[in-house]
Design an enzyme around this catalytic site. Structure first.
Site, PDB file in Angstrom:
ATOM      1  N   ARG A 194      -3.668 -10.482   4.531  1.00  0.00           N
ATOM      2  CA  ARG A 194      -4.070 -10.438   3.120  1.00  0.00           C
ATOM      3  C   ARG A 194      -2.917  -9.840   2.321  1.00  0.00           C
ATOM      4  NH1 ARG A 194      -6.545  -6.776  -0.450  1.00  0.00           N
ATOM      5  NH2 ARG A 194      -8.002  -7.753  -1.932  1.00  0.00           N
ATOM      6  N   LYS A 243       0.812  -1.214   0.000  1.00  0.00           N
ATOM      7  CA  LYS A 243       0.000   0.000   0.000  1.00  0.00           C
ATOM      8  C   LYS A 243       0.848   1.267   0.000  1.00  0.00           C
ATOM      9  CE  LYS A 243      -4.433  -1.796   1.298  1.00  0.00           C
ATOM     10  NZ  LYS A 243      -5.611  -1.734   2.186  1.00  0.00           N
TER      11      LYS A 243
END
Length: 340
Positions: A314, A279
């Site tokens: 995840r 991210k």
């Protein structure tokens, strides 16, 4: 005044036997707790015996047959043209099928299949198109003999219903049942697990100057309301996973605060999923602009989350995460023995 309890964890290999295990996880023990309250900077560390709470020691029920006594890896399969990291790479059923099989071979415990990007600025995908992207892949995986749990990453009841019929086992909803009110009823009727994620705003607006009073406590309170909402629809708490929503309406500072005190979410009584792989905040801190180049930073975050007791990670990079976790578990587990 509402108080918030954050367990202070110790590796099992370094902890006293009298310290209770964190929610059945063999690598972590609860040494003490921090007690927080709003409108004060006071953090009071107390021994676990001084503040007993059964929710911290009760293990979550198995997830689709998977015990949660150690971190489980959820491999990401984006069947989209515009996901922030791998958009377009697996935009056909054949390419996505090959990637899914690769992730399982690399050690994924769960596959998370999504047909709609929720990156900042992403546009909504029509229901029929989202179904066309995801359902053929799920059917092909099941027809090929895949036994691992499959999660459908969607906000929409019709997509979830089609995916569950095709063989999916879990619904991963980034809106926590707020986007499509019918989704809760689909999940309750199917009696499958659901992941409720915190987000401030929509993908189109969420990074427009997000603000919180205290991001840790605000996210916790919001997730508790989402758990209540799911319960009102007939979804058992034992079937709920919570996700703080790293990057969904958060600045880098917000993300770091949530990661530092991630263990607060154990007080929800639900399993914790952490999705921070590749991210933007990792790039902002490390200076790596290419999302695919943020593997090392993603591993650092994954290990920090494991140390806070997150049950599900995840990730895009399953093989690397599996290797890192194997070392983490060996270092933190009592009486680990070399098998060679």
């Amino acid at each position: 005044m509402t108080h918030y309890i954050i367990p202070l964890l110790r590796p099992a290999s370094q902890a006293q036997d009298s310290m209770p295990a964190l929610r059945g996880q063999h690598a972590l023990r609860i040494g003490a707790v921090d007690i927080l309250a709003r409108d004060t900077d006071l953090r009071v560390a107390r021994s676990f015996d001084a503040v007993t709470d059964a929710v911290l020691t009760q293990a979550p029920v198995p997830l689709c047959g998977l015990s949660l006594d150690r971190p489980r890896i959820m491999g990401i399969v984006n069947v989209t043209p515009d996901s922030f990291s791998d958009g377009g790479r697996f935009n056909s059923t054949d390419a996505a099928l090959e990637q899914a099989r690769r992730l399982v071979a690399d050690g994924a415990d769960i596959l998370d299949i999504g047909g709609e990007s929720t990156r900042p600025g992403a546009q909504e995908v029509p229901i029929d198109e989202e179904i066309a992207r995801t359902v053929p892949l799920i059917r092909a995986l099941r027809a090929g003999g895949l036994t691992q749990p499959i999660s459908i990453d969607t906000r929409k009841a019709a997509v979830a219903s089609a995916a569950l019929e095709a063989g999916a086992d879990i619904v991963n909803d980034v809106s926590a049942l707020t986007w499509d009110r019918d989704l809760a009823h689909v999940i309750a009727q199917a009696q499958v697990p659901v992941c409720l994620m915190h987000a401030q705003g929509t993908p189109q607006t969420m990074q427009n100057n997000p603000k919180y009073d205290d991001v840790r406590l605000d996210v916790y309170d919001w997730l508790m309301q989402a758990i209540d909402r799911a319960g009102d629809a007939g979804i058992a708490t034992s079937q709920i996973i919570v996700d703080p929503g790293i990057g969904f309406g958060k600045t880098t500072g917000h993300n770091l605060a949530l990661l530092r005190d991630l263990a607060l979410l154990h007080m929800t009584g639900c399993a914790i999923l952490l999705g921070a792989s590749r991210k933007r905040f990792i790039g902002q801190i490390s200076g790596v602009q290419d999302a695919a180049g943020r593997v090392s930073g993603s591993l650092a975050v994954a290990l920090a989350a494991a140390g806070s007791g997150a049950q599900i990670l995840r990730v895009h990079d399953v093989a690397q995460t599996r290797q890192a976790l194997s070392i983490w578990e060996a270092l933190n587990t009592v009486n680990y023995r070399d098998q060679e």
